[in-house]
Structure formats: structure tokens, C-alpha cells
Design an enzyme around this catalytic site. Structure first.
Site, PDB file in Angstrom:
ATOM      1  N   ARG A 120       0.838  -1.190   0.000  1.00  0.00           N
ATOM      2  CA  ARG A 120       0.000   0.000   0.000  1.00  0.00           C
ATOM      3  C   ARG A 120       0.880   1.249   0.000  1.00  0.00           C
ATOM      4  O   ARG A 120       2.036   1.210   0.373  1.00  0.00           O
ATOM      5  CB  ARG A 120      -0.910  -0.001   1.240  1.00  0.00           C
ATOM      6  N   LYS A 185       4.310  -7.158  11.430  1.00  0.00           N
ATOM      7  CA  LYS A 185       3.350  -7.401  10.343  1.00  0.00           C
ATOM      8  C   LYS A 185       3.433  -8.858   9.877  1.00  0.00           C
ATOM      9  O   LYS A 185       4.488  -9.347   9.497  1.00  0.00           O
ATOM     10  CB  LYS A 185       3.682  -6.447   9.192  1.00  0.00           C
ATOM     11  N   ARG A 321       0.475   5.255  19.871  1.00  0.00           N
ATOM     12  CA  ARG A 321       1.407   5.973  20.765  1.00  0.00           C
ATOM     13  C   ARG A 321       1.735   5.098  21.950  1.00  0.00           C
ATOM     14  O   ARG A 321       0.878   4.358  22.456  1.00  0.00           O
ATOM     15  CB  ARG A 321       0.745   7.269  21.258  1.00  0.00           C
TER      16      ARG A 321
HETATM   17  C1  BTN Z   1       0.647  -3.782   2.327  1.00  0.00           C
HETATM   18  O1  BTN Z   1       1.368  -2.830   2.031  1.00  0.00           O
HETATM   19  O2  BTN Z   1       0.433  -4.062   3.502  1.00  0.00           O
HETATM   20  C2  BTN Z   1      -0.002  -4.623   1.261  1.00  0.00           C
HETATM   21  C3  BTN Z   1       0.932  -5.678   0.759  1.00  0.00           C
HETATM   22  C4  BTN Z   1       0.299  -6.563  -0.293  1.00  0.00           C
HETATM   23  C5  BTN Z   1       1.311  -7.519  -0.891  1.00  0.00           C
HETATM   24  C6  BTN Z   1       0.657  -8.504  -1.809  1.00  0.00           C
HETATM   25  S1  BTN Z   1       1.742  -9.822  -2.261  1.00  0.00           S
HETATM   26  C7  BTN Z   1       0.591 -10.374  -3.453  1.00  0.00           C
HETATM   27  C8  BTN Z   1       0.060  -9.126  -4.135  1.00  0.00           C
HETATM   28  N1  BTN Z   1       0.965  -8.716  -5.179  1.00  0.00           N
HETATM   29  C9  BTN Z   1       1.509  -7.528  -4.928  1.00  0.00           C
HETATM   30  O3  BTN Z   1       2.315  -6.956  -5.678  1.00  0.00           O
HETATM   31  N2  BTN Z   1       1.080  -7.066  -3.773  1.00  0.00           N
HETATM   32  C10 BTN Z   1       0.144  -7.963  -3.126  1.00  0.00           C
END
Ligand code: BTN
Length: 323
Positions: A120, A185, A321
Site C-alpha cells: 500500500r 506485520k 502511541r
Molecule cells: C501492504 O502494504 O500491507 C499490502 C501488501 C500486499 C502484498 C501482496 S503480495 C501479493 C500481491 N501482489 C503484490 O504486488 N502485492 C500484493
């Protein structure tokens, strides 16, 4: 010999000598060495054990479409469009975007490795082969974007349901849809919409789920990260995890199509890691501080401001925080 074949030859986790590998594949030991370096460059920690040869620190199950299909509930398998496993793609989500016009509803694409995995907010999603899962799925909707509020939160809940179905506990949700465990994460969700505001539209839903992180990957990730191996001791079979994830998405997306976010709200609330926490938000609305009070029926974050007002937030970067 390609890096893919070398990974397959080392998948058992047993050491295999350069000479054995050369014999089996009919290439020179120099060519083997080149592919060992190629795998290492992609983030796979191939160990060199002197005369014993090369080995992986743990066994690896390579993704296999037939095995994934076999582990799906029958009702789910029959509803899927395509189910493809690729060795390498730029990004599974980009692949489905390119095929948006023709791909059947609920088509699923997985890749062992992505060369341009997308997160994202323009971030990169590191995607070495053999360790984690990178999966995208297309879902078509008839009633336009307007009916899709809360979709990305619902997808986070679906990922949690999949993890839960494997008997793995301890994961929660950080709004809007990060799946976290042990403060790091565990999975990321990227939902990309296209089509019409009030007509047919499609969501390409990408999920990256960490099964096994290496130290290098944790460092490169630039944020705390967690994996199923940490939560479960030994990560479950990758094809089984993929099947559970696909089943949870297929079932959950059908539920979402019929009833929207409502059937996910309780699950979301139970796993909401921001509820009752003091938060710092930054986004288009500027910087805000307040206390998390869950999400509304559209999936907007509810934040109690210091003056007592409740603010609804649709999009922001949120940090918790320290107390
Ligand atoms: C985030 O930033 O939290 C979202 C990450 C999403 C990653 C997945 S891996 C499969 C699909 N292909 C990508 O290029 N991105 C999503």
C-alpha cells in the site's frame, strides 16, 4: 539449470553436493554455483556445507496448483475461476490487472517470487521464493464502488479466518487491514478497485502472508515483521496455507457481495488492535491524535479526540502511541 530447479533440488532441506547437483541436472558445477548465488540474491539463505554441499536451513514445499486444489473444500474449488501458480511474476496483482477484461470471477494467481511486489501507499513488498505467500484474486461486483465500503477491512478479517483455521492464534488487525502478530506485520492486503461508481466493477485483492522470514528480510522490511513460523513453531505446509487463504477469500467475498461489511464487523471488533489505544494519525486531514473506538458500518476508523468529539477517518497512516 534455473534458480527454480535448484530450489526444487534443495527443497527437502538435506545437503546436496555440487557434484550430485551437476550430475542430476547435466550442468557444470560453475553453473550450479551461479544459481546458488542467484537464489541468495533473491533472499533464499542457501547454506554451503563444505564437502556435504548446499542445503536450505529448513525444508520448503514449493507451490503446486494441484495440491492447493486438492486441499480446497469441493464447494470452493468449483466456484474458482483460474487457479495459477507461477514461478516468477512482477506482481500477482499487476498480472490480474493486465488480464482484468477477460479473467473469470474468482480467478486466483500465486507466484513463488515477485520481482516488483507492491504494498500500500507505493511501498515495495519483498517477495523471495520458497518462504512466504504472494497471492491475488479477482472479484467482480455488480453494484459499483458505492457498495464496496469496508471491503478491504473485510479482506483482513478473511485472512485472519484463514490463519485461525490452521489453529494459529495471536494475530490481530491494525486498521485498515494490516494483519499483525507479536507486534510485527504478519500479512498485508492490497485492494485495487476499477470500474464504475454505480455499475459493474472489479476488485483485485492481493495478499502477502509471511510464513518464514529470514533475518535479512526482517532487516530489509524496514518495519517490525512476524511470520507463521514464529507463531506456530513450524509453519504449516505452504500449499495448505494457500488453500485455506483461497477458501476464506472465496467464502468471505461471497458473503461480502451479499451483505457488505456487516457480517465481518464482530470479527473485526474482536481482533481490533487499535480499540482503546492512543493513536497518532496523519493523512489528507492533517495530523490528529486520539483514542481508537473501533470502526463504523462503512469501515471508517472512529477516533475519540481530546475534546471529546468522535472523528470518522477514511484514510490515514496510523501509529499507536506508547502509553
Ligand atoms: C501492504 O502494504 O500491507 C499490502 C501488501 C500486499 C502484498 C501482496 S503480495 C501479493 C500481491 N501482489 C503484490 O504486488 N502485492 C500484493
Amino acid at each position: 539449470m534455473q534458480a527454480q530447479q535448484l530450489l526444487a533440488a534443495l527443497a527437502s532441506g538435506e545437503a546436496v553436493s555440487g557434484a550430485q547437483l551437476a550430475d542430476r541436472t547435466g550442468v557444470t558445477r560453475a553453473a550450479i554455483w551461479k544459481q546458488v548465488e542467484a537464489l541468495r540474491a533473491r533472499g533464499v539463505p542457501v547454506e554451503a556445507r563444505g564437502a556435504a554441499g548446499y542445503r536450505l536451513p529448513w525444508p520448503v514445499q514449493l507451490l503446486d496448483a494441484a495440491r492447493i486444489r486438492a486441499a480446497l473444500p469441493r464447494s470452493c474449488a468449483s466456484r474458482l475461476g483460474a487457479l495459477e501458480v507461477h514461478w516468477e511474476l512482477d506482481s500477482t496483482s499487476s498480472e490480474l490487472q493486465r488480464r482484468l477484461a477477460e479473467a473469470a470471477d474468482l480467478s486466483v494467481v500465486l507466484a513463488e517470487t515477485q520481482t516488483a511486489g507492491r504494498g500500500r501507499r507505493g511501498r515495495t513488498w519483498l517477495s523471495p521464493p520458497g518462504l512466504n505467500l504472494y497471492l491475488s484474486c479477482i472479484k467482480r461486483f455488480d453494484r459499483g464502488f458505492a457498495a464496496l465500503s469496508g471491503l478491504s477491512l473485510a479482506v483482513g478479517t478473511m485472512v485472519l479466518r484463514a490463519i485461525d483455521s490452521l489453529g494459529i492464534e495471536g494475530a490481530g488487525l491494525k486498521w485498515p487491514n494490516d494483519v499483525l502478530a507479536a507486534g510485527g506485520k504478519l500479512a498485508g492486503v492490497l485492494v485495487e478497485l476499477s470500474g464504475e461508481y454505480q455499475g459493474p466493477c472489479a476488485a483485485v485483492i492481493g495478499v502477502g502472508l509471511n510464513l518464514r522470514l529470514t533475518e535479512a528480510l526482517r532487516t530489509q522490511a524496514g518495519q517490525p515483521a512476524c511470520d507463521l513460523a514464529t507463531l506456530a513453531g513450524e509453519p504449516p505446509d505452504r500449499n495448505l496455507v494457500a488453500a485455506r487463504l483461497i477458501a476464506a477469500l472465496a467464502e468471505g467475498l461471497r458473503e461480502f457481495e451479499r451483505h457488505g461489511f456487516a457480517p465481518f464487523a464482530d470479527d473485526y471488533a474482536r481482533h481490533d488492535l487499535l480499540a482503546g489505544r492512543r493513536l497518532k494519525l496523519s493523512g489528507a486531514q492533517g495530523h490528529v491524535e486520539g483514542t481508537g473506538e473501533g470502526v463504523d458500518a462503512r469501515g471508517a476508523l472512529q477516533v475519540r479526540l481530546p475534546d471529546g468529539q468522535l472523528r470518522s477517518v477514511d484514510s490515514a497512516d496510523v501509529t499507536v502511541r506508547r502509553a
